[in-house]
Design a protein around this motif. Sequence first.
Motif, PDB file in Angstrom:
ATOM      1  N   LYS A 166    -115.669 -54.232  29.987  1.00  0.00           N
ATOM      2  CA  LYS A 166    -114.432 -54.548  29.252  1.00  0.00           C
ATOM      3  C   LYS A 166    -114.615 -54.395  27.750  1.00  0.00           C
ATOM      4  CE  LYS A 166    -112.746 -57.714  32.723  1.00  0.00           C
ATOM      5  NZ  LYS A 166    -111.713 -57.596  33.454  1.00  0.00           N
ATOM      6  N   ASP A 207    -107.246 -63.155  23.388  1.00  0.00           N
ATOM      7  CA  ASP A 207    -106.042 -63.028  24.215  1.00  0.00           C
ATOM      8  C   ASP A 207    -105.805 -64.217  25.140  1.00  0.00           C
ATOM      9  OD1 ASP A 207    -103.759 -61.390  25.155  1.00  0.00           O
ATOM     10  OD2 ASP A 207    -104.861 -61.428  27.038  1.00  0.00           O
ATOM     11  N   LYS A 237    -103.744 -53.834  22.105  1.00  0.00           N
ATOM     12  CA  LYS A 237    -103.999 -54.826  23.152  1.00  0.00           C
ATOM     13  C   LYS A 237    -105.294 -54.439  23.858  1.00  0.00           C
ATOM     14  CE  LYS A 237    -102.915 -58.029  26.291  1.00  0.00           C
ATOM     15  NZ  LYS A 237    -104.145 -57.918  27.099  1.00  0.00           N
ATOM     16  N   PRO A 281    -113.499 -52.753  24.471  1.00  0.00           N
ATOM     17  CA  PRO A 281    -112.287 -52.066  24.003  1.00  0.00           C
ATOM     18  C   PRO A 281    -112.578 -50.623  23.610  1.00  0.00           C
ATOM     19  CG  PRO A 281    -112.423 -54.250  23.048  1.00  0.00           C
ATOM     20  CD  PRO A 281    -113.726 -54.013  23.752  1.00  0.00           C
ATOM     21  N   THR A 319    -103.414 -52.882  28.775  1.00  0.00           N
ATOM     22  CA  THR A 319    -104.647 -52.775  28.001  1.00  0.00           C
ATOM     23  C   THR A 319    -104.790 -51.369  27.412  1.00  0.00           C
ATOM     24  OG1 THR A 319    -105.770 -54.410  29.371  1.00  0.00           O
ATOM     25  CG2 THR A 319    -107.162 -52.908  28.108  1.00  0.00           C
ATOM     26  N   TYR A 367    -108.900 -55.735  26.224  1.00  0.00           N
ATOM     27  CA  TYR A 367    -109.103 -56.400  27.513  1.00  0.00           C
ATOM     28  C   TYR A 367    -108.838 -57.901  27.397  1.00  0.00           C
ATOM     29  CZ  TYR A 367    -111.227 -52.207  29.477  1.00  0.00           C
ATOM     30  OH  TYR A 367    -111.451 -50.952  29.945  1.00  0.00           O
TER      31      TYR A 367
END
Length: 446
Positions: A395, A256, A313, A397, A299, A315
């Motif tokens: 973090k 990202d 989407k 996902p 997120t 982290y």
Amino acid sequence: MIERVRNTIVKQNMLESGDTVVLGFSGGPDSLAMLHVLHRLRQEFGLDLVAVHVNHMLRGEDADADEQFVRRYCDGIEVPLEVFHVDVSAIAESLGMSFEEAGRKVRYEKFDAVLKAYNAQKIAVGQNANDVVETALINLFRGAGVDGLASTAYNRNAQIIRPLLDVTRTEIEAYLDQNQLTPCVDKTNFEVDYTRNKIRNELLPYLKAHFNPSIESALMRTVSLMREEKLFWHHHLEKLKKEICQIEDNRVRLSDPLFMKLSCAEQKRLLRYAIETVKGNLIDVSSDQIDSILKIRRTGAYVKLSHDVKITKGYDEWIVENPKQRRTLLPPFIRTEYLKREDFERLGKNDLKIAVDADSIIGELSVRTRKPGDRFKPFGMEGFKKLKDFFIDEKIPREQRDEIWLVCDDEKIIWVYDYRIDNRCRITKDTENILMIALETVVEND
């Protein structure tokens, strides 16, 4: 025209000496001219030819007459011919396709079957320069970008070639007249029921009469420019893929922080690439859908394009995956080794193993994934922490959390695999007996 086709073959690197070429041969002007030209060039390029004719069973006696013509012509020049009879109307109805789509699907299936049967290297089809213009207009009316306006490619999948792509329909007709060749005429080409026929028989003549007498040449210049743009994007995309994408089974991850620094055009290209990698094609993936995906900021939010593609989407990444083909994780094997303190201190570090105080283990070791209410004492902490909160802080996902292994004893979590051990199991200055633990994971697709 032979010189034009020869130059196209050489410039586009279409053939190699010794190739066996499967030719789609309907008996119409394009396929007849293509077969005639390649037959004349066969010795120069060292080619073996085999023709394929598909009787679509749509035009009754006319279709049967076309088949007889094709048989006679191939017999006359001693080119092997494979003929298939397929009820395209029935296939179109069963698959919910137009006759045109179903016919194309059937033809390429038969071409591919003959390619394998003859151990051939190439499939040659007879699209010409006018077809390129018509396809570009069709794509333009659909709202296509550079790739669509680049129209038909000279080569596709390193297997399908189009040697007549630099030759116009007028030149083909002149060549056939010069060589006293009379092709079959498909009367449906003069109907206006299909989009392509409307463009060919109504739109282009109108544009030529009212806007530009050389409209085909002007549009071909646009196509040529779009092909150059397409080639640039191909090379640029390869560079971006290496920097930003991580490809796994049925899943593509896009970093990202790097992705968000790209231009909108680059983001769209990468996203389309990821979707195509997972889905296998870009059918029914519209520019509006791509735009809606790029608007995601929260997120954990996701978009499902179909049953085959889900974009989430995370982290610090975007995840494009096929939710129907999520991996089935088999419980890994636990490998253990007991050591004395002095033996342990002579070992080198190994990221795939952990070392814990053997005397802190209660009962038997086991491995599982998370359950509601799980908690442990992360290394360096005295208090308990919910596993869910630990995943959030790290973090991790949401869609990955059920795939993280937990090594446990009868009372507690000992190791959140690849992340943290429990503080109660750490090695201290008082530790005498040490247990080395490693996992050998097994992944199996559904």
